[in-house]
Design an enzyme around this catalytic site. Structure first.
Site, PDB file in Angstrom:
ATOM      1  N   HIS A 190     117.622 135.261  34.136  1.00  0.00           N
ATOM      2  CA  HIS A 190     117.876 134.133  33.231  1.00  0.00           C
ATOM      3  C   HIS A 190     116.809 133.039  33.297  1.00  0.00           C
ATOM      4  O   HIS A 190     116.700 132.226  32.386  1.00  0.00           O
ATOM      5  CB  HIS A 190     119.224 133.496  33.578  1.00  0.00           C
ATOM      6  CG  HIS A 190     120.406 134.340  33.212  1.00  0.00           C
ATOM      7  ND1 HIS A 190     120.566 135.619  33.678  1.00  0.00           N
ATOM      8  CD2 HIS A 190     121.488 134.079  32.433  1.00  0.00           C
ATOM      9  CE1 HIS A 190     121.698 136.117  33.200  1.00  0.00           C
ATOM     10  NE2 HIS A 190     122.281 135.198  32.448  1.00  0.00           N
TER      11      HIS A 190
ATOM     12  N   CYS B   8     117.860 143.730  36.802  1.00  0.00           N
ATOM     13  CA  CYS B   8     118.583 142.659  37.496  1.00  0.00           C
ATOM     14  C   CYS B   8     117.954 142.431  38.875  1.00  0.00           C
ATOM     15  O   CYS B   8     117.811 143.379  39.657  1.00  0.00           O
ATOM     16  CB  CYS B   8     120.033 143.095  37.647  1.00  0.00           C
ATOM     17  SG  CYS B   8     121.066 141.943  38.546  1.00  0.00           S
TER      18      CYS B   8
ATOM     19  N   ASP C 113     121.380 145.792  33.656  1.00  0.00           N
ATOM     20  CA  ASP C 113     121.520 144.471  34.280  1.00  0.00           C
ATOM     21  C   ASP C 113     123.011 144.203  34.451  1.00  0.00           C
ATOM     22  O   ASP C 113     123.847 144.890  33.869  1.00  0.00           O
ATOM     23  CB  ASP C 113     120.881 143.410  33.371  1.00  0.00           C
ATOM     24  CG  ASP C 113     121.044 141.998  33.927  1.00  0.00           C
ATOM     25  OD1 ASP C 113     120.846 141.821  35.143  1.00  0.00           O
ATOM     26  OD2 ASP C 113     121.387 141.083  33.159  1.00  0.00           O
ATOM     27  N   SER C 114     123.313 143.159  35.214  1.00  0.00           N
ATOM     28  CA  SER C 114     124.707 142.757  35.377  1.00  0.00           C
ATOM     29  C   SER C 114     125.302 142.278  34.054  1.00  0.00           C
ATOM     30  O   SER C 114     126.513 142.280  33.892  1.00  0.00           O
ATOM     31  CB  SER C 114     124.774 141.633  36.404  1.00  0.00           C
ATOM     32  OG  SER C 114     123.930 140.565  36.002  1.00  0.00           O
TER      33      SER C 114
ATOM     34  N   GLU D  20     123.539 130.694  30.157  1.00  0.00           N
ATOM     35  CA  GLU D  20     124.518 131.407  29.317  1.00  0.00           C
ATOM     36  C   GLU D  20     125.193 130.451  28.347  1.00  0.00           C
ATOM     37  O   GLU D  20     125.589 130.843  27.253  1.00  0.00           O
ATOM     38  CB  GLU D  20     125.526 132.139  30.199  1.00  0.00           C
ATOM     39  CG  GLU D  20     124.829 133.164  31.059  1.00  0.00           C
ATOM     40  CD  GLU D  20     125.507 134.507  31.138  1.00  0.00           C
ATOM     41  OE1 GLU D  20     126.720 134.579  30.913  1.00  0.00           O
ATOM     42  OE2 GLU D  20     124.799 135.498  31.440  1.00  0.00           O
TER      43      GLU D  20
ATOM     44  N   CYS E  62     115.123 135.802  38.817  1.00  0.00           N
ATOM     45  CA  CYS E  62     116.424 136.043  38.177  1.00  0.00           C
ATOM     46  C   CYS E  62     116.174 136.220  36.682  1.00  0.00           C
ATOM     47  O   CYS E  62     115.323 135.518  36.108  1.00  0.00           O
ATOM     48  CB  CYS E  62     117.350 134.852  38.429  1.00  0.00           C
ATOM     49  SG  CYS E  62     118.912 134.958  37.532  1.00  0.00           S
TER      50      CYS E  62
HETATM   51  N1  DGL Z   1     121.009 139.432  36.428  1.00  0.00           N
HETATM   52  C1  DGL Z   1     121.202 138.591  37.584  1.00  0.00           C
HETATM   53  C2  DGL Z   1     119.875 138.528  38.366  1.00  0.00           C
HETATM   54  O1  DGL Z   1     118.807 138.721  37.843  1.00  0.00           O
HETATM   55  C3  DGL Z   1     121.687 137.210  37.211  1.00  0.00           C
HETATM   56  C4  DGL Z   1     123.096 137.166  36.675  1.00  0.00           C
HETATM   57  C5  DGL Z   1     124.135 137.576  37.696  1.00  0.00           C
HETATM   58  O2  DGL Z   1     124.369 136.841  38.690  1.00  0.00           O
HETATM   59  O3  DGL Z   1     124.735 138.614  37.521  1.00  0.00           O
HETATM   60  O4  DGL Z   1     119.896 138.279  39.535  1.00  0.00           O
END
Ligand code: DGL
Length: 266
Positions: free
Chosen positions: A186, A73, A10-11, A152, A184
């Site tokens: 989160h 992600c 993931d990012s 976050e 997403c």
């Molecule tokens: N992991 C990203 C997503 O699911 C969210 C966080 C980011 O913008 O990097 O799109």
């Protein structure tokens, strides 16, 4: 049978929601997780940049001997999945197709809402995946860029989060969607607030659970499940700021994390 780990990336930290779902469904599988905390967020970045970051991290995972790669992600799946599937010689699972499938399954009125980062919504990836399954459905898609920093910060409830969510979700309420895809990593943490605004009659689709189910299917179909009886290990790596990751991990993972490595990619 194949005892090699599943690679998940993931990012940043949000993909741990997918790891949580994978560990619940596939407790015998070992997992290597990478969060690109040095370069998060990916949501506002261009498709080319996200593709490059995703390619670098997936390459690192392949170098560690993983048997499949799960792109946890949504933004990376939206921009980079076809590219990763072309360039890697192992199964690559994204979060968009499983989420779209679940949304179509849950939808009764033909009107689906999708929320995600700016990049995910601009890519149209969820719309394409949903329309491929249900061409006549109406889709209301909305980028909710403030949700990631709120989560976050740990602001999962309270006045500010409710105000922001009310504003973002108004178009979905106006269009009377009966299903909303949480597109997403989160957003599953905001479920109580989102449910409060959308009402209990609206189904919230958590891509994490659907992706774990899809991973289980792929492992079974390819005959590469872990040998039975063992307990899978979890190894986590980040590209920066391991202490902050460790502090926040439990909120996304649902279990404490004792150590995290720092790696260099790119
Ligand atoms: N992991 C990203 C997503 O699911 C969210 C966080 C980011 O913008 O990097 O799109």
């Amino acid at each position: 049978m194949n005892a090699a780990p599943i690679g998940v990336f993931d990012s940043g930290i949000g993909g741990l929601t997918v790891v949580h779902a994978l560990r619940a469904r596939l407790p015998g599988e070992s997992i290597i997780y990478v969060g690109d905390t040095a370069r998060v967020p990916w949501g506002p970045k261009s498709p080319d940049t996200v593709r490059r970051y995703a390619g670098e991290i997936a390459g690192w995972l392949v170098g560690q001997g993983v048997k499949v790669v799960v792109v946890a992600c949504n933004t990376a799946t939206a921009h980079a999945l076809p590219h990763l599937r072309e360039s890697l010689r192992l199964p690559v699972i994204g979060v968009v197709e499983p989420g779209a499938r679940a949304a179509v399954r849950e939808d009764h009125d033909g009107h689906i809402g999708v929320i995600g980062t700016a990049g995910t919504i601009a890519s149209g990836a969820y719309e394409r995946a949903i329309r491929a399954l249900a061409p006549a459905v109406t889709i209301t898609a909305r980028a909710c860029p403030l949700f990631v920093p709120l989560v976050e910060e740990g602001w999962l409830d309270g006045e500010v989060t409710r105000l922001v969510a009310t504003r973002y979700l108004q178009p979905l309420r106006d269009d009377h969607v009966d299903v909303v895809v949480l597109g997403c990593t989160h957003y599953p943490l905001l479920k109580p607030v989102l449910r409060g605004i959308l009402g209990v009659g609206v189904a919230l689709i958590d891509s994490a659970e659907e992706t774990a189910a899809e991973t289980a299917r792929v492992l079974r179909a390819s005959g590469i499940e872990a040998p039975p009886g063992g307990r899978g290990e979890l190894r986590c790596a980040v590209t920066d700021a391991p202490d902050a990751f460790l502090r926040q991990a439990v909120r996304f993972l649902g279990e404490p994390l004792e150590r995290v490595e720092t790696i260099a990619v790119g």
